[in-house]
Enzyme design. Sequence first.
Site, short mmCIF file in Angstrom:
data_model
loop_
_atom_site.label_atom_id
_atom_site.label_comp_id
_atom_site.label_asym_id
_atom_site.label_seq_id
_atom_site.Cartn_x
_atom_site.Cartn_y
_atom_site.Cartn_z
N ARG A 54 0.81 -1.23 0.00
CA ARG A 54 0.00 0.00 0.00
C ARG A 54 0.84 1.27 0.00
O ARG A 54 0.35 2.33 0.37
CB ARG A 54 -0.99 0.01 1.17
CG ARG A 54 -2.01 -1.13 1.13
CD ARG A 54 -3.10 -0.93 2.15
NE ARG A 54 -4.08 -2.00 2.08
CZ ARG A 54 -4.05 -3.11 2.83
NH1 ARG A 54 -3.06 -3.27 3.70
NH2 ARG A 54 -4.98 -4.01 2.70
N LYS A 69 2.53 11.68 -10.17
CA LYS A 69 1.58 10.91 -10.98
C LYS A 69 2.30 9.68 -11.52
O LYS A 69 3.31 9.80 -12.20
CB LYS A 69 1.02 11.76 -12.12
CG LYS A 69 0.06 12.84 -11.65
CD LYS A 69 -0.29 13.83 -12.74
CE LYS A 69 -1.19 13.24 -13.79
NZ LYS A 69 -1.68 14.28 -14.73
N GLU A 113 8.02 19.58 -23.66
CA GLU A 113 7.45 19.82 -22.34
C GLU A 113 7.97 21.12 -21.74
O GLU A 113 7.26 21.81 -21.01
CB GLU A 113 7.76 18.65 -21.40
CG GLU A 113 7.06 17.35 -21.77
CD GLU A 113 5.58 17.32 -21.37
OE1 GLU A 113 5.09 18.31 -20.80
OE2 GLU A 113 4.93 16.30 -21.64
N LYS A 155 6.01 23.75 -12.46
CA LYS A 155 5.19 22.60 -12.13
C LYS A 155 5.02 22.45 -10.62
O LYS A 155 3.92 22.14 -10.14
CB LYS A 155 5.80 21.32 -12.71
CG LYS A 155 4.92 20.09 -12.47
CD LYS A 155 5.29 18.91 -13.33
CE LYS A 155 4.28 17.78 -13.15
NZ LYS A 155 4.55 16.64 -14.06
N GLU A 181 -4.99 16.94 -8.85
CA GLU A 181 -5.55 17.38 -10.13
C GLU A 181 -7.08 17.56 -10.06
O GLU A 181 -7.84 17.03 -10.87
CB GLU A 181 -5.19 16.40 -11.25
CG GLU A 181 -5.32 17.03 -12.64
CD GLU A 181 -4.78 16.15 -13.76
OE1 GLU A 181 -5.53 15.87 -14.68
OE2 GLU A 181 -3.61 15.76 -13.68
N ARG A 228 -4.21 21.98 -11.68
CA ARG A 228 -3.16 21.09 -12.18
C ARG A 228 -3.47 20.57 -13.58
O ARG A 228 -2.55 20.20 -14.31
CB ARG A 228 -2.96 19.93 -11.21
CG ARG A 228 -1.83 19.01 -11.63
CD ARG A 228 -1.43 18.06 -10.52
NE ARG A 228 -0.42 17.12 -10.97
CZ ARG A 228 0.26 16.31 -10.17
NH1 ARG A 228 0.03 16.34 -8.87
NH2 ARG A 228 1.16 15.48 -10.64
N ASN A 255 -1.63 19.65 -18.54
CA ASN A 255 -1.94 18.74 -19.63
C ASN A 255 -2.16 19.46 -20.96
O ASN A 255 -2.73 18.89 -21.89
CB ASN A 255 -3.18 17.91 -19.30
CG ASN A 255 -2.90 16.89 -18.21
OD1 ASN A 255 -2.00 16.06 -18.33
ND2 ASN A 255 -3.66 16.95 -17.13
N HIS A 272 -1.85 17.52 -24.12
CA HIS A 272 -1.75 16.10 -23.82
C HIS A 272 -2.97 15.29 -24.26
O HIS A 272 -2.84 14.12 -24.62
CB HIS A 272 -1.50 15.90 -22.32
CG HIS A 272 -0.09 16.17 -21.92
ND1 HIS A 272 0.51 17.40 -22.10
CD2 HIS A 272 0.86 15.37 -21.36
CE1 HIS A 272 1.76 17.35 -21.66
NE2 HIS A 272 1.99 16.13 -21.21
N HIS A 283 -1.99 12.33 -26.42
CA HIS A 283 -2.24 10.96 -26.00
C HIS A 283 -3.10 10.22 -27.02
O HIS A 283 -2.90 9.02 -27.24
CB HIS A 283 -2.92 10.93 -24.63
CG HIS A 283 -2.01 11.26 -23.49
ND1 HIS A 283 -2.47 11.46 -22.21
CD2 HIS A 283 -0.66 11.40 -23.43
CE1 HIS A 283 -1.44 11.73 -21.41
NE2 HIS A 283 -0.34 11.70 -22.13
N HIS A 326 6.42 10.52 -26.97
CA HIS A 326 5.51 11.33 -26.16
C HIS A 326 5.72 12.83 -26.37
O HIS A 326 4.76 13.58 -26.56
CB HIS A 326 5.68 10.98 -24.68
CG HIS A 326 4.84 11.82 -23.76
ND1 HIS A 326 3.47 11.72 -23.71
CD2 HIS A 326 5.19 12.79 -22.88
CE1 HIS A 326 3.00 12.59 -22.84
NE2 HIS A 326 4.02 13.25 -22.32
#
Length: 370
Positions: free
Chosen positions: A125, A147, A189, A231, A241, A245, A249, A252, A256, A274
């Site tokens: 966990r 993330k 980025e 960031k 997010e 936040r 993206n 993105h 994506h 990417h």
Amino acid sequence: MTPATQTVHVGGDAPYAIHIGPSLLRAGKALAQHVRGRHALLVSDTHVAPLYADAVAQALSEARPELQLARFVLPAGEESKTLAHFGAAIEALAELGATRDACVFALGGGVVGDLAGFAAACWMRGVDVVQLPTTLLSMVDSSVGGKTAVDIPQGKNLVGAFHPPRAVFADTTALTTLPPRELRAGLAEVVKYGALGDPLFFAWLEAEHAALLDGDAGALATAIARSCEAKAAIVARDPLEKGERALLNLGHTFGHAIETEQGYGGVANDNLNHGEAVAVGMVLAARLSARLGMSEAADTERLIALLAACGLPTEIPPGLSPQALLARMRLDKKNIAGRLRLVLWRGIGKAEVVPDVDEAQVLPVLAGMG
């Protein structure tokens, strides 16, 4: 660590530091201070491990001779960021006998960082993870913010968890072994941070992109630090997010969709990687913003000019169906109640989250008519 090291602090409920500078992968005492127990797993890939894994392992062992250190090496490439390889990383932790005070070191680019971080988030966990990014893209993006995720055939990063690192060590020396294409991908980025919220940084990039492409150490360190500061400030205010936040993206959702539709992977084939996909995605977001009357076409052209000067693509690769890309975009995690929720802008440095975007306005942009 050397006097040349810069440090960016990430606040919030789980604060940590991002260290930026040369030779950090050999800073054994600094690395080892984040290991609370006696077990550590060094996760890397087949490109990075031969270059740096021995040095990191030696540095850790010299600082902590009693440390039980194991390695797990992935095949290089986005196609390895799967549930199967995640399961193999969990098996490696089990074979090590890793206890709850164990630490995972993620040595590599975004794929390694995401998968190793997710394994750390799930083992017992949650155990500690220290990010050791070796690409420009991972230094300014995936290693920062906590993330973690893996891909499934239906989309990128759909299975994952928020799991902030104990620390990030961005060794700028590693960039000297980075292939030129990967350096350019990272610049996408970097440009994103200027485009979404810092017009002065955007202008700095317009002036300094040649130095960045040439691998100038000072320019790269400045770009990394400013990107991480941008960031870190947003992540501290919105760690899960829930609002602001999502601005990170920018480009993105489009990017994506392109990556998923192409089948991932830009290293071993002609598909976009990417960073390249994000570059195209930012252009598409800018074109849609202009189409919706939110921004001026001149801002879009300025963005295209900077990305092109950085050697990045600015158009959707041929052969991709607009309808198929839109279907991929519908699976984006930012969407609410099945409605498109996109990061658009009102010009350079003025990004915002726009809910309930009309798909009829998106399709022409995907078809090259935006």
